[in-house]
Motif scaffolding. Structure first.
Motif, PDB file in Angstrom:
ATOM      1  N   ASN A  66      -7.370 -11.441  -1.790  1.00 32.09           N
ATOM      2  CA  ASN A  66      -6.023 -12.184  -2.580  1.00 32.09           C
ATOM      3  C   ASN A  66      -5.647 -13.731  -2.294  1.00 32.09           C
ATOM      4  OD1 ASN A  66      -5.454 -10.343  -4.837  1.00 32.09           O
ATOM      5  ND2 ASN A  66      -4.512  -9.504  -3.008  1.00 32.09           N
ATOM      6  N   GLU A  67      -6.612 -14.225  -1.061  1.00 33.71           N
ATOM      7  CA  GLU A  67      -6.029 -15.497  -0.420  1.00 33.71           C
ATOM      8  C   GLU A  67      -6.411 -16.091  -1.207  1.00 33.71           C
ATOM      9  OE1 GLU A  67      -7.454 -16.009   3.477  1.00 33.71           O
ATOM     10  OE2 GLU A  67      -6.210 -14.565   4.187  1.00 33.71           O
ATOM     11  N   GLN A  68      -6.611 -17.802  -1.811  1.00 33.95           N
ATOM     12  CA  GLN A  68      -7.169 -18.888  -2.032  1.00 33.95           C
ATOM     13  C   GLN A  68      -8.030 -19.643  -1.338  1.00 33.95           C
ATOM     14  OE1 GLN A  68      -6.019 -20.833  -5.338  1.00 33.95           O
ATOM     15  NE2 GLN A  68      -4.756 -18.766  -5.449  1.00 33.95           N
ATOM     16  N   PRO A  69      -9.039 -19.310  -2.011  1.00 32.07           N
ATOM     17  CA  PRO A  69     -10.459 -19.645  -1.349  1.00 32.07           C
ATOM     18  C   PRO A  69     -10.929 -20.916  -0.361  1.00 32.07           C
ATOM     19  CG  PRO A  69     -10.905 -20.063  -3.700  1.00 32.07           C
ATOM     20  CD  PRO A  69      -9.263 -19.322  -3.788  1.00 32.07           C
ATOM     21  N   ALA A 103      -4.602  -3.072 -15.455  1.00 34.71           N
ATOM     22  CA  ALA A 103      -3.769  -3.922 -15.507  1.00 34.71           C
ATOM     23  C   ALA A 103      -3.462  -4.876 -14.404  1.00 34.71           C
ATOM     24  CB  ALA A 103      -3.199  -4.372 -16.485  1.00 34.71           C
ATOM     25  N   SER A 104      -3.379  -3.731 -12.963  1.00 24.94           N
ATOM     26  CA  SER A 104      -2.202  -4.341 -11.659  1.00 24.94           C
ATOM     27  C   SER A 104      -3.452  -4.118 -10.806  1.00 24.94           C
ATOM     28  CB  SER A 104      -1.089  -3.778 -11.613  1.00 24.94           C
ATOM     29  OG  SER A 104      -0.826  -4.005  -9.894  1.00 24.94           O
ATOM     30  N   ARG A 105      -4.045  -4.583 -10.297  1.00 26.70           N
ATOM     31  CA  ARG A 105      -4.832  -4.024  -8.785  1.00 26.70           C
ATOM     32  C   ARG A 105      -3.538  -3.126  -8.036  1.00 26.70           C
ATOM     33  NH1 ARG A 105      -5.981 -10.317  -7.274  1.00 26.70           N
ATOM     34  NH2 ARG A 105      -7.740 -10.694  -8.756  1.00 26.70           N
ATOM     35  N   ALA A 106      -2.798  -2.926  -8.315  1.00 21.09           N
ATOM     36  CA  ALA A 106      -2.164  -2.314  -7.392  1.00 21.09           C
ATOM     37  C   ALA A 106      -1.911  -0.885  -7.999  1.00 21.09           C
ATOM     38  CB  ALA A 106      -0.646  -2.751  -7.242  1.00 21.09           C
ATOM     39  N   ASP A 107      -2.592  -0.985  -8.967  1.00 17.84           N
ATOM     40  CA  ASP A 107      -2.645   0.769 -10.035  1.00 17.84           C
ATOM     41  C   ASP A 107      -3.695   1.661  -9.330  1.00 17.84           C
ATOM     42  OD1 ASP A 107      -0.708  -0.152 -11.895  1.00 17.84           O
ATOM     43  OD2 ASP A 107      -2.212  -1.230 -12.805  1.00 17.84           O
ATOM     44  N   VAL A 165      -8.989  -6.806   0.694  1.00 18.36           N
ATOM     45  CA  VAL A 165      -8.677  -7.214  -0.370  1.00 18.36           C
ATOM     46  C   VAL A 165      -7.339  -8.361  -0.651  1.00 18.36           C
ATOM     47  CG1 VAL A 165      -6.696  -6.132  -1.842  1.00 18.36           C
ATOM     48  CG2 VAL A 165      -8.655  -4.564  -1.914  1.00 18.36           C
ATOM     49  N   ALA A 166      -6.985  -8.033   1.424  1.00 18.45           N
ATOM     50  CA  ALA A 166      -6.066  -9.531   2.472  1.00 18.45           C
ATOM     51  C   ALA A 166      -6.897 -10.610   1.378  1.00 18.45           C
ATOM     52  CB  ALA A 166      -5.956  -9.443   3.133  1.00 18.45           C
ATOM     53  N   LEU A 167      -8.378 -10.891   1.658  1.00 18.81           N
ATOM     54  CA  LEU A 167      -8.980 -12.028   1.529  1.00 18.81           C
ATOM     55  C   LEU A 167      -8.967 -12.441   0.404  1.00 18.81           C
ATOM     56  CD1 LEU A 167     -11.091 -14.092   3.300  1.00 18.81           C
ATOM     57  CD2 LEU A 167     -12.354 -12.461   2.915  1.00 18.81           C
ATOM     58  N   ARG A 224     -11.223  -6.141  -9.802  1.00 12.07           N
ATOM     59  CA  ARG A 224     -11.685  -7.245 -10.362  1.00 12.07           C
ATOM     60  C   ARG A 224     -10.784  -8.944  -9.467  1.00 12.07           C
ATOM     61  NH1 ARG A 224     -11.105  -5.582 -16.219  1.00 12.07           N
ATOM     62  NH2 ARG A 224      -9.863  -3.554 -15.007  1.00 12.07           N
ATOM     63  N   PHE A 225     -11.425  -9.790  -8.926  1.00 14.46           N
ATOM     64  CA  PHE A 225     -11.139 -10.429  -9.073  1.00 14.46           C
ATOM     65  C   PHE A 225     -11.934 -11.907  -9.200  1.00 14.46           C
ATOM     66  CE2 PHE A 225     -10.230  -7.733  -5.377  1.00 14.46           C
ATOM     67  CZ  PHE A 225      -8.820  -7.823  -4.950  1.00 14.46           C
ATOM     68  N   GLU A 226     -11.770 -13.389  -8.962  1.00 17.83           N
ATOM     69  CA  GLU A 226     -12.260 -14.388  -9.247  1.00 17.83           C
ATOM     70  C   GLU A 226     -12.032 -15.249  -8.758  1.00 17.83           C
ATOM     71  OE1 GLU A 226     -13.421 -17.340 -13.579  1.00 17.83           O
ATOM     72  OE2 GLU A 226     -12.847 -15.643 -13.170  1.00 17.83           O
ATOM     73  N   ARG A 227     -13.589 -15.775  -7.835  1.00 18.42           N
ATOM     74  CA  ARG A 227     -13.053 -16.703  -6.172  1.00 18.42           C
ATOM     75  C   ARG A 227     -14.522 -18.073  -7.011  1.00 18.42           C
ATOM     76  NH1 ARG A 227     -10.997 -15.973  -0.817  1.00 18.42           N
ATOM     77  NH2 ARG A 227     -12.561 -17.306   0.252  1.00 18.42           N
ATOM     78  N   GLU A 228     -13.640 -19.076  -7.344  1.00 18.79           N
ATOM     79  CA  GLU A 228     -14.873 -20.513  -7.178  1.00 18.79           C
ATOM     80  C   GLU A 228     -15.847 -19.887  -8.339  1.00 18.79           C
ATOM     81  OE1 GLU A 228     -15.881 -21.159  -3.243  1.00 18.79           O
ATOM     82  OE2 GLU A 228     -13.925 -22.495  -3.507  1.00 18.79           O
ATOM     83  N   GLY A 229     -15.358 -19.021  -9.473  1.00 16.56           N
ATOM     84  CA  GLY A 229     -16.370 -18.681 -10.444  1.00 16.56           C
ATOM     85  C   GLY A 229     -17.075 -17.668 -10.179  1.00 16.56           C
ATOM     86  N   VAL A 230     -16.748 -17.508  -9.626  1.00 15.90           N
ATOM     87  CA  VAL A 230     -17.790 -15.918  -8.952  1.00 15.90           C
ATOM     88  C   VAL A 230     -17.299 -14.529  -9.520  1.00 15.90           C
ATOM     89  CG1 VAL A 230     -18.649 -14.333  -6.702  1.00 15.90           C
ATOM     90  CG2 VAL A 230     -19.299 -17.068  -6.719  1.00 15.90           C
ATOM     91  N   ARG A 231     -17.090 -13.840 -10.085  1.00 12.62           N
ATOM     92  CA  ARG A 231     -16.750 -11.960 -10.043  1.00 12.62           C
ATOM     93  C   ARG A 231     -16.955 -11.101  -9.218  1.00 12.62           C
ATOM     94  NH1 ARG A 231     -16.812 -11.461 -16.649  1.00 12.62           N
ATOM     95  NH2 ARG A 231     -15.516 -13.266 -17.180  1.00 12.62           N
ATOM     96  N   ILE A 232     -15.925 -10.410  -8.631  1.00 10.29           N
ATOM     97  CA  ILE A 232     -16.249  -9.660  -7.529  1.00 10.29           C
ATOM     98  C   ILE A 232     -15.585  -8.544  -7.771  1.00 10.29           C
ATOM     99  CG2 ILE A 232     -15.705  -9.613  -5.488  1.00 10.29           C
ATOM    100  CD1 ILE A 232     -15.269 -12.138  -5.109  1.00 10.29           C
TER     101      ILE A 232
END
Length: 435
Positions: free
Chosen positions: A432-435, A279-283, A428-430, A290-298
């Protein structure tokens, strides 16, 4: 445990190290303070690191804190990284076993380390083989699946008399070789079998003989141990399965649950870990993040061979909307045979991505000229039926990620296998930033 400088007696919190140049007399060794800690080895072609992290989470939840583990990302004591890098070989095993506060040890044991330097650990309560699939052929005399399976099954030789060897019953290489382990090692360890289907005939027969199994029945993970049956929870509710679409992680969950139970972790504790792990990305850093950025699932993952890529793309297809497109990064290390690059391209083409960014794994040239592997993959994709128009090429993993992000639009899914540790951390750092 022995290396060029030290002899270790006991393990973890129950161990002591002695320099070879000044070994004590037998009477001077504090024998009564020496003991083992619960120890598991994990090997296989895919899923090793995820399985190691799952088992370590179970041992911590059982109160064996801190637990030490090693994997392709480093050596860890609880949540603390002791050292980064690929420590899936004997050096990682020694570091784990010499963590003097560790109450349990979980060790990733990769093919390369076994073939080059053997298995550092002399004894373990549990050893687990996740699966055997084509990878690394042509190295150290291993040219086929049969030989690779024999390498993986070397871990059977260090399972203690009261321990368990946990095997994947959906893998034909493992099921065919299990009956001859006694001939190879002089004895066969107690076996535990896991599979996607809890009622696979092999699992039913094993349970009828009193053996331990783990598999899925009616959408729920079921553990059988010591004549009792335990419900470990709904598969679709376990974060690692992505609503049940990540079948390879269902297998990892089943294997890890069986191994943890064999170490002595109570089934209820195992169920609690499976309900939240992922559930946590750190796990599970770098694996099916899993990430979501401006409607794109990554999806950021480590998929590095055809079977691993197939599993990742099945999850991507599950997440893709009706009008969404699939974008993919594709690259490989230079020490793979041309046939392995071809097989990777064939798997990618079967999912009909609208974009493939062919990337150089610049940190893993391993004897190839710069640009050689991307050119070979690009040519293989064209032979597999991909059009020139959907192919791009970038000479670094970071540049490839940026190209995919620039192409994507809302509703799309990007599958981003990123292999170098530094590149993965930067991606991952990229994200995690706000787009």
């Amino acid at each position: 445990m022995l290396d060029d400088e030290s002899l270790t007696l006991g393990a973890g919190a129950g161990g002591r190290d002695f320099a070879l140049v000044e070994l004590p007399a037998v009477a001077e060794v504090p024998w009564q303070s020496l003991h083992d800690v619960p120890t598991a080895l994990v090997t296989g072609s895919n899923g090793k690191t995820t399985t190691v992290r799952l088992i370590a989470a179970c041992t911590e939840a059982a109160g064996w804190r801190p637990s030490a583990y090693c994997c392709t990302d480093g050596v860890f004591l609880g949540a603390q990284a002791r050292v980064g890098g690929d420590y899936s070989g004997p050096e990682g095993a020694r570091r784990v076993m010499r963590e003097r506060s560790a109450r349990a040890a979980v060790i990733e044991t990769a093919r390369g380390g076994i073939l080059r330097r053997g298995i550092a650990v002399a004894q373990a309560q549990v050893a687990l083989v996740t699966n055997v699939s084509a990878d690394h052929f042509g190295e150290y005399g291993i040219d086929d699946l049969e030989g690779l399976a024999d390498v993986k099954l070397s871990v059977a030789g260090v399972v203690s008399a009261a321990g368990m060897l946990v095997l994947n019953a959906d893998d034909v290489q493992l099921t065919s070789r299990a009956p001859v382990l006694a001939r190879r090692f002089g004895r066969s360890p107690t076996l535990g079998w896991f599979a996607l289907d809890a009622d696979l005939p092999a699992l039913r027969a094993h349970r009828e003989g009193g053996g331990a199994t783990c598999g899925v029945r009616g959408g729920r993970l079921t553990l059988n141990q010591g004549g009792a049956q335990y419900d470990l929870g709904a598969i679709a509710a376990m974060p690692l399965t992505v609503e049940g679409s990540a079948t390879y992680n269902i297998a990892n969950l089943a294997g890890a649950a069986l191994a943890a139970a064999a170490l002595g972790v109570p089934p209820a504790t195992v169920a609690g870990v499976l309900a939240h792990f992922g559930a946590s990305r750190a796990d599970n850093f770098g694996r099916l993040m899993r990430f979501e950025r401006e409607g794109v699932r990554i999806l950021v993952d480590y998929a590095h061979n055809p079977e691993g890529l197939r599993g990742l793309l099945e999850v991507a297809e599950h997440l893709r909307g009706a009008n969404g497109r699939l974008g993919l990064l594709l690259g490989h290390a230079g020490n793979r045979q041309d046939a392995e690059l071809e097989a990777l391209a064939v798997v990618a083409a079967k999912f009909h991505p609208a974009l493939i960014v062919v990337k150089e794994n610049e940190g893993h040239l391993r004897g190839r000229a710069p640009g050689e592997v991307p050119q070979l993959i690009n040519a293989a994709l064209l032979r597999a039926g991909m059009e020139h128009s959907v192919l791009q090429m970038r000479m670094s993993e970071i540049d490839a990620v940026h190209a995919a992000l620039a192409w994507a639009r809302p509703g799309d899914v990007l599958a981003l296998p990123v292999h170098a540790a530094a590149a993965r951390a930067a991606v991952v750092a990229l994200l995690n930033e706000q787009p």
